[in-house]
Design a protein around this motif. Structure first.
Motif, PDB file in Angstrom:
ATOM      1  N   MET A  10      43.078  27.713  21.765  1.00 39.14           N
ATOM      2  CA  MET A  10      42.209  27.552  22.929  1.00 39.14           C
ATOM      3  C   MET A  10      40.767  27.897  22.586  1.00 39.14           C
ATOM      4  SD  MET A  10      43.478  30.772  25.316  1.00 39.14           S
ATOM      5  CE  MET A  10      45.129  30.113  25.444  1.00 39.14           C
ATOM      6  N   GLY A  11      39.857  27.142  23.178  1.00 38.68           N
ATOM      7  CA  GLY A  11      38.438  27.386  22.966  1.00 38.68           C
ATOM      8  C   GLY A  11      37.613  26.393  23.750  1.00 38.68           C
ATOM      9  N   SER A  12      36.312  26.591  23.737  1.00 36.96           N
ATOM     10  CA  SER A  12      35.416  25.662  24.426  1.00 36.96           C
ATOM     11  C   SER A  12      35.211  24.409  23.585  1.00 36.96           C
ATOM     12  CB  SER A  12      34.065  26.332  24.675  1.00 36.96           C
ATOM     13  OG  SER A  12      33.389  26.545  23.444  1.00 36.96           O
ATOM     14  N   ARG A  13      34.691  23.374  24.219  1.00 37.84           N
ATOM     15  CA  ARG A  13      34.377  22.138  23.492  1.00 37.84           C
ATOM     16  C   ARG A  13      33.405  22.440  22.350  1.00 37.84           C
ATOM     17  NH1 ARG A  13      35.226  16.418  22.555  1.00 37.84           N
ATOM     18  NH2 ARG A  13      33.460  15.964  21.204  1.00 37.84           N
ATOM     19  N   GLU A  14      32.416  23.291  22.606  1.00 37.87           N
ATOM     20  CA  GLU A  14      31.439  23.655  21.570  1.00 37.87           C
ATOM     21  C   GLU A  14      32.109  24.368  20.408  1.00 37.87           C
ATOM     22  OE1 GLU A  14      29.597  22.738  25.293  1.00 37.87           O
ATOM     23  OE2 GLU A  14      31.119  24.264  24.850  1.00 37.87           O
ATOM     24  N   GLU A  15      33.104  25.198  20.706  1.00 37.76           N
ATOM     25  CA  GLU A  15      33.815  25.906  19.638  1.00 37.76           C
ATOM     26  C   GLU A  15      34.647  24.948  18.793  1.00 37.76           C
ATOM     27  OE1 GLU A  15      34.248  30.355  21.613  1.00 37.76           O
ATOM     28  OE2 GLU A  15      35.702  28.798  22.164  1.00 37.76           O
ATOM     29  N   PHE A  16      35.258  23.961  19.429  1.00 37.11           N
ATOM     30  CA  PHE A  16      36.003  22.951  18.666  1.00 37.11           C
ATOM     31  C   PHE A  16      35.062  22.149  17.782  1.00 37.11           C
ATOM     32  CE2 PHE A  16      39.531  23.926  21.400  1.00 37.11           C
ATOM     33  CZ  PHE A  16      40.651  23.562  20.669  1.00 37.11           C
ATOM     34  N   GLU A  17      33.870  21.878  18.287  1.00 39.09           N
ATOM     35  CA  GLU A  17      32.895  21.142  17.475  1.00 39.09           C
ATOM     36  C   GLU A  17      32.466  21.952  16.259  1.00 39.09           C
ATOM     37  OE1 GLU A  17      30.967  18.410  21.066  1.00 39.09           O
ATOM     38  OE2 GLU A  17      29.950  20.250  20.424  1.00 39.09           O
ATOM     39  N   LEU A  18      32.294  23.254  16.427  1.00 34.00           N
ATOM     40  CA  LEU A  18      32.000  24.120  15.283  1.00 34.00           C
ATOM     41  C   LEU A  18      33.141  24.101  14.289  1.00 34.00           C
ATOM     42  CD1 LEU A  18      30.424  27.234  17.038  1.00 34.00           C
ATOM     43  CD2 LEU A  18      29.300  25.827  15.300  1.00 34.00           C
ATOM     44  N   MET A  19      34.345  24.148  14.778  1.00 32.36           N
ATOM     45  CA  MET A  19      35.518  24.171  13.918  1.00 32.36           C
ATOM     46  C   MET A  19      35.642  22.888  13.099  1.00 32.36           C
ATOM     47  SD  MET A  19      39.308  25.472  15.027  1.00 32.36           S
ATOM     48  CE  MET A  19      39.554  24.300  16.335  1.00 32.36           C
ATOM     49  N   GLU A  20      35.203  21.778  13.688  1.00 28.74           N
ATOM     50  CA  GLU A  20      35.298  20.481  13.024  1.00 28.74           C
ATOM     51  C   GLU A  20      33.978  20.029  12.399  1.00 28.74           C
ATOM     52  OE1 GLU A  20      38.289  18.412  12.742  1.00 28.74           O
ATOM     53  OE2 GLU A  20      38.871  20.509  13.032  1.00 28.74           O
ATOM     54  N   MET A  21      32.951  20.883  12.456  1.00 32.44           N
ATOM     55  CA  MET A  21      31.619  20.560  11.916  1.00 32.44           C
ATOM     56  C   MET A  21      31.067  19.268  12.507  1.00 32.44           C
ATOM     57  SD  MET A  21      31.667  21.801   7.922  1.00 32.44           S
ATOM     58  CE  MET A  21      29.868  21.780   7.844  1.00 32.44           C
ATOM     59  N   LEU A  22      31.178  19.132  13.812  1.00 32.12           N
ATOM     60  CA  LEU A  22      30.679  17.948  14.507  1.00 32.12           C
ATOM     61  C   LEU A  22      29.288  18.220  15.062  1.00 32.12           C
ATOM     62  CD1 LEU A  22      33.875  16.982  16.536  1.00 32.12           C
ATOM     63  CD2 LEU A  22      33.054  15.929  14.418  1.00 32.12           C
ATOM     64  N   ASP A  23      28.430  17.222  15.000  1.00 37.41           N
ATOM     65  CA  ASP A  23      27.101  17.348  15.583  1.00 37.41           C
ATOM     66  C   ASP A  23      27.190  17.312  17.103  1.00 37.41           C
ATOM     67  OD1 ASP A  23      25.893  17.381  13.065  1.00 37.41           O
ATOM     68  OD2 ASP A  23      25.727  15.190  13.019  1.00 37.41           O
ATOM     69  N   LYS A  24      26.233  17.985  17.752  1.00 38.69           N
ATOM     70  CA  LYS A  24      26.168  17.910  19.206  1.00 38.69           C
ATOM     71  C   LYS A  24      25.887  16.470  19.617  1.00 38.69           C
ATOM     72  CE  LYS A  24      24.745  22.648  20.253  1.00 38.69           C
ATOM     73  NZ  LYS A  24      23.728  23.513  20.896  1.00 38.69           N
ATOM     74  N   GLY A  25      26.475  16.072  20.728  1.00 39.46           N
ATOM     75  CA  GLY A  25      26.287  14.709  21.193  1.00 39.46           C
ATOM     76  C   GLY A  25      27.228  13.716  20.549  1.00 39.46           C
ATOM     77  N   ASN A  26      28.190  14.183  19.748  1.00 39.05           N
ATOM     78  CA  ASN A  26      29.149  13.268  19.135  1.00 39.05           C
ATOM     79  C   ASN A  26      30.037  12.642  20.209  1.00 39.05           C
ATOM     80  OD1 ASN A  26      32.040  14.665  19.195  1.00 39.05           O
ATOM     81  ND2 ASN A  26      30.497  16.266  18.859  1.00 39.05           N
TER      82      ASN A  26
END
Length: 351
Positions: A204-220
Motif C-alpha cells: 500500500m502507498g500513494s500514487r506518488e510513492e508508486f511512481e518513486l518505486m517505479e522511477m516514473l516521471d510526474k505526469g506519466n
C-alpha cells in the motif's frame, strides 16, 4: 479474494518494524509553524500509529524497533505498554541516537505540512542483530515501513526480517511510507522499495510513492492497474494505491478492483488518515472479511482520525467505527467495484 490462513501456533496478529517517533501537533491551528507557540506531544511514526490502531481494535500486536535511551524513549515505550503492545523487542539505542521529532502544521483543514527532524535518529539504528527469527515466526503478519529502508543498518534489519517471514509463512505488509529525509537519491529509493514490494503480500502507498518505486516521471500516463499488476505478478494478494482527497483504488489477486471514496466529516487536519486506514484494513483482513467490507471499515477509521487533533490517540475501537458507519449517510456507497481497466482509455495493455 482468497482469505489469508495461518498456523495455530501464530499467537501474534501483527509485528510492526520501524519508526517510533514523537509528533508535536500545534495547538494554534490554521496558521503556519512560525506563528505557532504551543504544541501537544503524541507518539507518532507511521508503523507506531498502525500498531496503536491495531491494538485499539483488539488485536495482539508486537513491535521491533529502537528508541532513544532517555526520557522520550521511556515515554513512547510506556505508551505502547499502556496500549497493550508487546515491547520485548523495542530496545534503547547505544550510540546516543535520539527519537525523531515531527512538527506538524495545520494551516487549514485541507492543507497541512510536516517538518521532520531525522538526523541521528534511533529508529534507523535498528540492526540485523536486533531481529529475532523466533519472534517473527509467531506472527501472522509482519509490517514493514518504507522509511526503515532509508539507511543502514535499518534496511538490512528489515530485509532479514522479511527473510524470516518468508521462511515461516508470516505474511508481509509493505507500507511504502516515503519521507524524503535521509534518502540519498531517487534510484536508491526505487531499488529498495521495489525489492520490498516484490516480497510483500499486501502493498500500500500513494500514487506518488508508486511512481518513486517505479522511477516514473510526474505526469506519466501509466494507469494504476498496470502498477498494481506488476506487484500482483510478483505474489502480492492486495495492492492499494492512494490518491489523497480523491480516495484510493484497491486491487486483489482474483482480478477484482475497487474504487474507494470517503466519508463526509468536518476535517481538522489532512494527515494521519493513512495510518488509521491501514490498521483498520488489516483488522478486517485478520477478521476474514471480504475486501469491500474491509475497505469501508478502513475508510471510516481514517475519517475519524482526520477530524481529530492527534493520530495515535485518536485511533478508534471496532465498536466506534461500526457505529460511525451505521450513522453515516454514505453507508454502503463509499466502495464501488469497478472494471479492472476502468482507468485505461482505449483498453491499453500493461505488458
Amino acid at each position: 479474494m482468497k482469505k489469508f490462513t495461518f498456523a495455530p501456533e501464530k499467537d501474534i496478529d501483527v509485528i510492526a518494524v520501524g519508526r517510533i517517533a514523537i509528533d508535536l501537533n500545534p495547538n494554534e491551528i490554521h496558521r503556519t509553524l512560525d506563528k505557532v507557540n504551543t504544541f501537544t506531544k503524541y507518539v507518532g511514526g507511521s508503523p507506531a500509529n498502525i500498531a496503536v490502531g491495531l491494538a485499539r481494535l483488539g488485536k495482539k500486536v508486537g513491535f521491533i524497533g529502537k528508541v532513544s535511551d532517555d526520557a522520550f524513549g521511556k515515554y513512547v515505550t510506556d505508551y505502547f505498554m499502556e496500549k497493550g503492545i508487546d515491547v520485548s523487542h523495542v530496545t534503547p539505542s547505544s550510540g546516543g541516537e535520539v527519537l525523531g521529532l515531527t512538527f506538524t502544521e495545520i494551516s487549514s483543514p485541507t492543507e497541512s505540512q510536516i517538518l521532520m527532524y531525522r538526523e541521528g535518529v534511533a529508529d534507523l539504528a535498528l540492526a540485523p542483530a536486533d531481529i529475532s527469527e523466533d519472534y517473527i515466526k509467531r506472527a501472522k503478519f509482519l509490517l514493514i515501513s518504507g522509511t526503515a529502508l532509508a539507511a543502514s543498518p535499518s534496511r538490512e534489519a528489515c530485509f532479514l526480517a522479511m527473510t524470516y517471514a518468508k521462511k515461516h509463512d508470516t505474511k508481509i505488509i509493505f507500507d511504502i511510507d516515503y519521507r524524503n529525509y535521509t534518502w540519498k537519491s531517487k534510484s536508491e529509493i526505487a531499488v529498495y522499495y521495489s525489492l520490498a514490494g516484490q516480497r510483500s503480500d499486501i502493498l500500500m502507498g500513494s500514487r506518488e510513492e508508486f511512481e518513486l518505486m517505479e522511477m516514473l516521471d510526474k505526469g506519466n500516463d501509466i494507469p494504476d492497474y498496470c502498477l498494481a499488476d506488476n506487484y500482483l505478478f510478483h505474489g502480492n494478494q492486495i495492492v492499494i494505491i492512494k490518491h489523497g482527497k480523491k480516495g484510493s483504488l484497491a486491487y486483489s489477486s482474483d482480478r477484482k478492483a475497487y474504487k474507494v471514496g470517503s466519508f463526509s466529516v468536518k476535517l481538522l487536519k489532512s494527515f494521519g488518515g493513512g495510518d488509521a486506514y491501514a490498521s483498520a484494513f488489516l483488522y478486517g483482513i485478520l477478521e476474514g472479511w471480504q475486501m469491500p467490507t474491509s475497505l469501508e471499515f478502513a475508510t471510516a477509521s481514517a475519517a475519524r482520525v482526520v477530524s481529530s487533533h492527534s493520530c495515535s490517540d485518536a485511533m478508534s475501537t471496532a465498536e466506534e467505527i461500526i457505529s460511525f458507519i451505521a450513522d453515516s449517510n454514505e453507508k454502503g456507497t463509499v466502495i464501488e467495484e469497478i472494471p479492472w481497466n476502468q482507468s485505461i482509455e482505449g483498453g491499453r495493455s500493461c505488458r
